[in-house]
Design a protein around this motif. Structure first.
Motif, short mmCIF file in Angstrom:
data_model
loop_
_atom_site.label_atom_id
_atom_site.label_comp_id
_atom_site.label_asym_id
_atom_site.label_seq_id
_atom_site.Cartn_x
_atom_site.Cartn_y
_atom_site.Cartn_z
N LEU A 130 0.87 -1.17 0.00
CA LEU A 130 0.00 0.00 0.00
C LEU A 130 0.91 1.22 0.00
O LEU A 130 1.64 1.47 0.97
CB LEU A 130 -0.91 -0.01 1.22
N ASN A 131 0.90 1.97 -1.10
CA ASN A 131 1.73 3.15 -1.24
C ASN A 131 0.89 4.40 -0.99
O ASN A 131 -0.22 4.53 -1.51
CB ASN A 131 2.36 3.22 -2.63
N ILE A 132 1.44 5.32 -0.20
CA ILE A 132 0.73 6.55 0.14
C ILE A 132 1.55 7.74 -0.31
O ILE A 132 2.77 7.80 -0.07
CB ILE A 132 0.48 6.64 1.67
N ILE A 165 3.61 -2.87 3.80
CA ILE A 165 3.40 -4.24 3.31
C ILE A 165 2.06 -4.73 3.83
O ILE A 165 1.78 -4.63 5.03
CB ILE A 165 4.53 -5.18 3.76
N ILE A 166 1.22 -5.24 2.94
CA ILE A 166 -0.08 -5.76 3.37
C ILE A 166 -0.13 -7.27 3.13
O ILE A 166 0.34 -7.77 2.11
CB ILE A 166 -1.25 -5.06 2.67
N ASN A 167 -0.70 -7.95 4.07
CA ASN A 167 -0.90 -9.40 3.99
C ASN A 167 -2.24 -9.71 4.65
O ASN A 167 -2.33 -9.80 5.88
CB ASN A 167 0.25 -10.14 4.67
N VAL A 168 -3.26 -9.83 3.81
CA VAL A 168 -4.62 -10.00 4.34
C VAL A 168 -5.22 -11.27 3.74
O VAL A 168 -5.65 -11.27 2.58
CB VAL A 168 -5.52 -8.79 3.99
N PRO A 169 -5.23 -12.37 4.47
CA PRO A 169 -5.82 -13.61 3.95
C PRO A 169 -7.31 -13.47 3.66
O PRO A 169 -7.96 -12.52 4.10
CB PRO A 169 -5.56 -14.63 5.07
N SER A 170 -7.82 -14.42 2.93
CA SER A 170 -9.24 -14.46 2.60
C SER A 170 -10.09 -14.41 3.86
O SER A 170 -9.80 -15.08 4.86
CB SER A 170 -9.53 -15.74 1.81
#
Length: 259
Positions: free
Chosen positions: A193-195, A211-216
Motif C-alpha cells: 500500500l503506497n501513500i 506491506i499488506i498481507n490479508v488472507p481471505s
C-alpha cells in the motif's frame, strides 16, 4: 415381376432390421456414456485465478464421440460476458476412458471496469454448455447455469481523516487509519500500500509504503504513519493511496486539510 416383388420385400425387411439394430445400439451407447467430474482445484498463476476441473469421459458404447466441446461462460448481473473458456476433444473412441481438464482462467485486469468488483460484493452467473456429435449422426447439447457469489477483496474500504503531530519546524507526523475486509474466497492479498501526500499545487510532501498481507475473509485495520514536510504544506491537499498486488492495482484519492 414376382421375383422382383419378393426381392423388394426382403430388401425392405433387411432395411428395417438394420434401422432397428442401429437405433438399439445408439440408445444403448448413449445410455452407457458416463461423465465423471472431480472436485475443482483453485490454482493461483501470477495474475490469474484458475479453476481447474478434472473430468473423465467413459465411452462404453459402440460408437465414437466426436467434437466434444465444454464451454464455461461467466456473466455479470447485466448479462455482460466477463470471461469465456472452452475445452475441445476431437474424438473419444468407443470403449475409451478419456481423462481431461477443463480450466477456467480469470484475470481481473482483463475485465472491463474490474475495479468495481474490488470494492463491491456481487453475484456472477456461470453458464455451462456441453455439446457433442455422437456417431456423427446425433448432435447433442446440454446447458445449465448456476450463481457464483463474488466477494470484494477491498470491501468497505475506509480511510479516516488524518491527524497530525508536530515534530519540528519543518516536519510533522501524519496518522491515517485505513481499513477494509477481504471478502474474496479466492484471493489472499499480498502486496504493498503506497501513500502519497500532495499539497494543493500537486507537489509531494510526504510518502509512505506499507506491506499488506490479508488472507481471505480477514480484516485489515491499521493506522499508518507518514512523515510530512510542513514547510511545503498548503491549507488543503490530497492523499493518494495505491494498492499493488500480483492480482490487481487499485488507486484512490481523498481530500484533506493540513490546517
Amino acid at each position: 415381376m414376382r421375383y422382383a416383388l419378393r426381392a423388394l420385400k426382403w430388401a425392405t425387411i433387411i432395411l428395417w432390421l438394420f434401422l432397428f439394430s442401429l437405433v438399439v445400439t445408439l440408445v444403448y451407447s448413449v445410455l452407457n456414456i458416463r461423465i465423471e467430474v472431480g472436485d475443482p482445484q483453485l490454482i493461483m498463476e501470477n495474475e490469474r485465478i484458475v479453476w481447474a476441473m478434472p473430468a473423465v469421459i467413459d465411452n462404453a458404447g459402440f460408437y465414437g464421440i466426436y467434437n466434444l466441446n465444454i464451454t464455461t461462460l461467466v456473466a455479470d448481473t447485466d448479462g455482460g460476458v466477463l470471461l469465456k473458456n472452452s475445452t475441445l476433444v476431437p474424438l473419444v473412441q468407443k470403449g475409451e476412458l478419456y481423462p481431461l481438464w477443463h480450466n477456467v482462467s480469470l484475470n481481473l485486469r482483463e475485465i472491463p471496469d474490474y475495479q468495481v468488483y474490488l470494492l463491491h460484493d456481487t453475484n456472477f452467473t456461470v453458464k455451462y454448455s456441453v455439446s457433442l456429435n455422437f456417431a456423427r449422426i446425433i448432435p447433442c447439447t446440454l446447458s445449465l447455469s448456476s450463481i457464483m457469489p463474488w466477494g470484494a477483496p477491498l470491501y468497505n474500504l475506509s480511510i479516516s481523516d488524518p491527524t497530525f503531530q508536530p515534530i519540528n519546524a519543518t516536519h510533522c507526523m501524519m496518522f491515517l487509519n485505513v481499513s477494509f475486509e477481504n471478502h474474496s474466497p479466492y484471493i489472499d492479498l499480498n502486496g504493498t500500500l503506497n501513500i502519497e501526500v500532495l499539497n494543493e499545487n500537486g507537489e509531494i510532501i510526504g510518502i509512505g509504503e506499507e506491506i499488506i498481507n490479508v488472507p481471505s475473509h480477514q480484516i485489515y485495520d491499521e493506522t499508518l504513519n507518514i512523515l510530512v514536510n510542513t514547510f511545503k504544506a498548503t491549507y488543503s491537499g490530497t492523499i493518494k493511496l495505491t494498492f499493488e498486488t500480483s492480482m490487481f492495482s487499485y488507486e484512490t484519492e481523498v481530500p484533506c486539510e493540513f490546517g
